[in-house]
Design an enzyme around this catalytic site. Structure first.
Site, short mmCIF file in Angstrom:
data_model
loop_
_atom_site.label_atom_id
_atom_site.label_comp_id
_atom_site.label_asym_id
_atom_site.label_seq_id
_atom_site.Cartn_x
_atom_site.Cartn_y
_atom_site.Cartn_z
N ASP A 123 -8.70 4.00 -3.92
CA ASP A 123 -9.82 4.25 -3.01
C ASP A 123 -10.99 4.94 -3.72
OD1 ASP A 123 -8.05 3.21 -1.21
OD2 ASP A 123 -7.47 5.14 -0.36
N ASP B 254 0.82 -1.21 0.00
CA ASP B 254 0.00 0.00 0.00
C ASP B 254 0.86 1.26 0.00
OD1 ASP B 254 -2.36 1.35 -0.13
OD2 ASP B 254 -3.06 0.82 1.87
N GLU C 131 3.35 6.34 -2.97
CA GLU C 131 3.32 7.48 -3.89
C GLU C 131 4.00 8.72 -3.31
OE1 GLU C 131 -0.56 5.11 -3.96
OE2 GLU C 131 0.49 6.31 -2.45
#
Length: 799
Positions: free
Chosen positions: A540, A476, A479
Site C-alpha cells: 500500500d 492479501d 503478515e
C-alpha cells in the site's frame, strides 16, 4: 546512624549496578511493544540475566563427514566503571547449575560443515546436546544435495576445504571459520571475543540461554570489509545498500512503503564481496549490518539451531545457487503480463461491465479486471460468495468478459470476524489458530495453514470460484499470524508466524494450478520459498514521489532475494493519485514484470481528462508492443532464478559505480530504465559500460559515465543496450488477440556490431536470435522457428 556491614554494602552496590545496567539496556534497545510489532532478536543479547556461550574451540571434527563438536565458553554480562561511565561487557563465568555433575560449564555441542555444490556451503550449529535436526522444510525446494567435489587438507590446527570457486578454512583453536574466493582473497570470517581488540563491546559469535524460559538464540558474527555493501533481505523499502542498517526479518503489514517494517522479509543477503548467506529458519531474524559495530555483520536468530547456507560468486551465480536451493518461479500465464485495472473497489456487475466497456471504448489495452473488497454482500466480509443483490449472474459475467479478452481477479483474506457466516464452521472444526489457553488469540479467527484439513477446506472455497472462471485470487494480508499461537504443526508462532505467508501462498497457488492449470496468484506477504508461487506486489504505497522511489528500491531488493516477478500499484494506493505522479508512475509500472493500477478511486484514466486517456494509452501501448521481449526475458529469468527488475550491478558486477545506483534498473538484460521520481523534464542517469541508445529518440550515449537525459513523450528514460534486438508485436487490446506469427525485430546497433536477443512463442521454447548488420540493413543468421513467424526486421536510426 545505621552503618552497613560489608556484606550488606556489596549486595546494595550490586543491585545499584544492575539497576544502572537495566537503564542502559532500556535506553538502547527497548521500544514499546504492541500487537504486531516486529521482533528484534538482538535485544536479548544485552540482558544481564542471560548466560552467554561464545564459540571457543573445536573439540572434535571428522573432515570426511563434516561433523564435529564445538566448545562454547560460558560468559555473563558484567559492568565496569571508568571515567564517570558504566560499560557493560562480557566476562568468563562459572557454572551455576545444580547438580554440577549434570551440566557442563562450557558445553561441547554438535556442528557440521557440508557442501551442497561447488559454490554452496552449509554450516549448522545447535545450542543443545541433541543431534542436529533433519525435519522437512517448506522453505527448500527439495532436500539439499551433497557435493563431494571439495578437496580437503588438514593439520592439527586447520582443516581446509577447496573447490573450483573458493575455499573454507576451519581453524580449531581459537575457533574461526574463514571464507575465501577462488583467487585466495578473504571474503569474511567469524568474529569471536577479541575480534578485533577494542575497548568497545561488540557481540561475538555466540548463543544465549534466556533466564526467563531457558530458550536459546544465536548471534552469528562475521567480519565486514571497509567498503563492503550488503543487499537483499526481501522487499525492503529502506536504502538499497543495507550496510549500516539493522533489518528485522519478521513479517508485518508494512502500512505503506517508506518504513523499516516489511510485508516480505527474506532471511537472505548478498555481499559486494562475492558471497551471500541464507539463514534457513522461519524464526525471527535480525540482521545488524555494521550498525552497532562497523566491522561486524551480526545475524541474530531466534532459532535454537543455526542453519546457514553460504554462496560464492557474482550476483547471477549467487541467485542461481540460492534459487536452486529454495526454488524458482514458474512463468505465469501470458495474460497476467497484460494490464490489470483495479480500484478500491468495483462492487457490482453493472460497474464491472461498464469499466470493461469503457476500457475497450477508449482503447486502453487490458487483460485483467480486479474486484477488491466489495464483491461480497458486505464490504470486507470475506465469505467467498458474490453479492446476490449486486451481481445478477457472476458466472455469466465472467464468461462474457473472457470472450472480450478480460480475466477476473478476486480479493480475499483469511481473517474471519464473528459476523462472517463461515467463522462458526472454521472455529468448530478446528481450522483456526488457538493460543496456549485454547482460545482465539485475536478478535478474528485466523486459519491455521499448518493443518492439512484446513488447507483442504479453504481450497474448496476457492475451487468453486476458480471453476466459475475466475483467473486469479488475490492473496492479501498474511503478515499477522498469531505469534502466541499453538499450531497444528506442533510448533508455536515463533516458527509459524513467518512461515504463514509461504503456507498461504502455496495453498492458493496449488488449487489454482489444479483447477486452471496456471501458475498465478497476486500476493502481498512472503517468506523464503514464496518465489515458487508467483506473483507478488509491493503493498500500500503512499501517493508521493518518495514512496515511488522506495517502491523501486523494494522491488530491486526483493529481486535480489530470489523473486523473478513483482508488481506495484501505479500511482500509489492510499488516496486519489495526483495526475502528474500517476502519469510518471504508470510509465515505471509498464516497465515492470506485471502492471496494475489500484488504490483509492478513481483509477480509470477517463475519470481524469481526455489528454490523460491518451497518455495512459500511449504508456500501455508501449508495454503491449514489447510483450515478446517481456515474455522471453521472463522465461529466461525464471529458468535461472534471476529477477526481471535488476540492479545495474547484477548485469555489470565489475563496474564499481553500478553498485551505488538505486534509482535505475535493468528490465531484463537489454533495457535500462530510469523512472522520473519528480515532476521534471530530465534527470541525471548513470550508464554502465558499453553503448546505449535512447528507445524514444534514437540518441546514442557512451557508457561508464553520467549523462543528463530528457524523458521522452512517455515520462520515463528508457535505453537499449547497444547490440540488442528487441522483438515487438502489433498492439492488441488484450494478449489473447495478439498475432505471434508476425513479429518486428527492432535492431539497436551500429554497422558491423554483433546483434542478439531472446524470443519465445507463448507455447514454445526460448530461442536466441542472432543478426548480422551491414550497410544494407540487418538479417537473421538463421531462423530458429523455421518459418513459423514472419520476421519484420527494422534497424533503428541511431543519432
Amino acid at each position: 546512624m545505621y552503618y552497613f556491614t560489608r556484606r550488606e554494602f556489596i549486595v546494595c552496590f550490586r543491585l545499584f549496578v544492575l539497576a544502572l545496567a537495566g537503564l542502559f539496556s532500556i535506553s538502547n534497545t527497548a521500544e514499546a511493544q504492541v500487537l504486531g510489532d516486529p521482533v528484534d532478536v538482538s535485544r536479548d543479547f544485552w540482558k544481564m540475566e542471560h548466560v552467554y556461550f561464545i564459540g571457543n574451540r573445536v573439540v572434535h571434527f571428522d573432515a570426511a563427514t563434516g561433523a564435529g563438536s564445538l566448545e562454547w565458553a560460558r560468559h555473563t554480562r558484567q559492568t565496569s566503571l571508568s571515567f564517570n561511565k558504566i560499560d557493560v561487557g562480557l566476562a568468563r563465568s562459572r557454572s551455576t547449575e545444580f547438580p554440577g555433575t549434570e551440566y557442563d560449564e562450557n558445553p561441547a555441542l554438535p556442528f557440521s560443515i557440508t557442501f551442497v555444490s561447488p559454490r554452496t556451503v552449509r554450516l549448522r550449529f545447535t545450542t543443545r546436546s541433541a543431534p542436529l535436526s533433519n525435519e522437512p522444510s517448506l522453505m527448500l525446494a527439495s532436500d539439499p544435495p551433497r557435493d563431494n567435489s571439495w578437496k580437503v587438507e588438514q593439520t592439527d590446527k586447520v582443516v581446509t576445504f577447496t573447490s573450483a570457486h573458493g575455499q573454507m578454512r576451519l581453524i580449531k583453536d581459537p575457533w574461526h571459520i574463514e571464507l575465501y574466493d577462488g583467487s585466495g582473497r578473504l571474503l569474511t570470517r567469524t568474529q569471536t571475543l577479541g575480534d578485533p581488540a577494542t575497548f568497545y563491546n561488540p557481540v561475538p559469535f555466540s548463543f544465549i540461554r534466556r533466564a526467563g524460559d531457558l530458550s536459546r538464540a544465536f548471534a552469528a558474527t562475521f567480519q565486514l570489509s571497509p567498503d563492503e555493501k550488503i543487499f537483499g533481505c526481501g522487499e525492503s523499502f529502506t536504502r538499497l545498500n543495507k550496510r549500516g542498517q539493522k533489518v528485522n526479518a519478521y513479517t508485518r503489514d508494512g502500512m505503506g512503503t517508506q518504513a523499516e517494517i516489511m510485508y516480505k522479509p527474506i532471511p537472505f543477503f548478498m555481499s559486494s564481496n562475492g558471497y551471500a548467506m541464507f539463514v534457513h529458519t522461519s524464526a525471527p531474524v535480525t540482521f545488524d549490518f555494521g550498525k552497532y559495530f562497523d566491522q561486524h555483520n551480526v545475524i541474530y536468530s531466534g532459532d535454537e539451531e543455526l542453519d546457514l547456507f553460504i554462496f560464492l560468486g557474482n550476483p547471477k551465480e549467487i541467485l542461481s545457487e540460492y534459487t536452486a536451493l529454495t526454488g524458482r518461479s514458474p512463468v505465469p500465464p501470458l495474460w497476467s503480463f497484460g494490464f490489470w485495472m483495479s480500484r478500491i473497489t468495483y462492487k457490482s456487475e453493472d460497474e464491472v461491465r461498464d469499466v470493461a466497456a469503457k476500457l475497450r471504448q477508449y482503447r486502453i489495452p487490458t487483460d485483467v479486471i480486479h474486484l477488491d473488497t466489495g464483491w461480497f454482500e458486505t464490504d470486507w466480509r470475506s465469505d467467498y460468495k458474490f453479492s446476490a443483490s449486486r451481481f445478477r449472474d457472476p458466472a455469466r459475467m465472467i464468461s462474457d468478459l473472457k470472450k472480450q479478452g478480460f480475466r477476473i481477479s478476486l480479493w480475499q483474506y483469511t481473517y474471519f470476524t464473528s459476523k462472517n457466516e463461515i467463522y462458526k464452521e472454521a472455529v468448530e472444526k478446528g481450522y483456526v489458530v488457538r493460543n496456549e489457553g485454547g482460545r482465539l488469540p485475536f478478535e478474528d479467527a485466523v486459519l491455521d495453514f499448518s493443518n492439512p484439513e484446513t488447507v483442504k477446506w479453504y481450497q474448496g472455497l476457492l475451487a468453486d470460484l476458480l471453476k466459475m472462471g475466475v483467473g486469479a485470487i488475490k492473496v492479501d494480508f498474511g503478515e499477522g499470524a498469531p505469534a502466541n499461537g499453538l499450531y497444528a504443526s506442533g510448533k508455536t508462532g515463533l516458527y509459524e508466524h513467518n512461515l504463514y505467508p509461504l503456507r498461504y501462498n502455496k495453498a492458493v497457488a496449488d488449487i489454482t494450478k489444479e483447477i486452471t492449470g496456471e501458475s498465478i496468484i497476486w500476493a502481498r506477504s512472503a517468506w523464503a520459498g514464496s518465489q515458487r508461487y508467483p506473483l507478488h506486489w509491493g503493498g500500500d504505497a503512499e501517493n508521493t514521489d518518495s514512496a515511488m522511489a522506495a517502491t523501486l528500491r523494494s522491488g530491486l531488493s526483493l529481486g535480489l532475494s530470489g523473486f523473478t516477478f513483482w508488481s506495484h500499484d501505479a500511482g500509489g494506493f492510499v488516496r486519489r493519485a495526483p495526475r502528474d505522479l500517476y502519469h510518471r508512475w504508470l510509465a515505471f509500472g509498464v516497465l515492470t514484470s506485471h502492471t496494475r493500477a489500484h488504490g483509492a478511486p478513481p483509477r480509470e484514466p477517463w475519470e481524469y481528462d481526455e489528454a490523460f486517456v491518451e497518455e495512459y494509452r500511449r504508456a500501455l501501448n508501449l508495454r503491449y508492443s514489447l510483450m515478446p521481449y517481456i515474455y522471453a526475458q521472463s522465461k529466461h529469468s525464471a529458468e535461472r532464478g534471476y529477477p526481471m527488475l535488476r540492479t545495474l550491478f547484477f548485469e555489470y558486477p565489475d563496474d564499481l559505480t553500478s553498485w551505488f545506483i538505486e534509482d535505475e534498473y535493468m528490465f531484463g538484460s537489454d533495457l535500462l530504465v530510469a523512472p522520473m521520481f519528480e515532476e521534471a523534464k530530465e534527470r541525471n542517469v548513470y550508464l554502465p559500460p558499453g553503448s546505449w541508445i535512447d528507445y524514444q529518440t534514437g540518441k546514442a550515449y557512451e557508457g561508464a559515465k553520467w549523462h543528463r537525459i530528457a524523458a521522452g513523450q512517455i515520462p520515463v528514460i528508457l535505453l537499449v543496450k547497444g547490440g540488442s534486438v528487441i522483438p515487438h508485436i502489433k498492439v492488441a487490446q488484450s494478449t489473447s488477440e495478439m498475432d505471434w506469427s508476425d513479429v518486428e525485430l527492432r535492431v539497436f546497433s551500429r554497422e558491423g556490431s554483433p546483434v542478439s536477443g531472446l524470443f519465445s512463442l507463448p507455447d514454445g521454447n526460448l530461442q536466441t536470435l542472432e543478426l548480422e548488420v551491414n550497410r544494407r540493413g540487418a538479417a537473421l543468421k538463421n531462423d530458429p522457428l523455421q518459418g513459423r513467424v514472419k520476421w519484420r526486421i527494422n534497424r533503428v536510426e541511431i543519432k
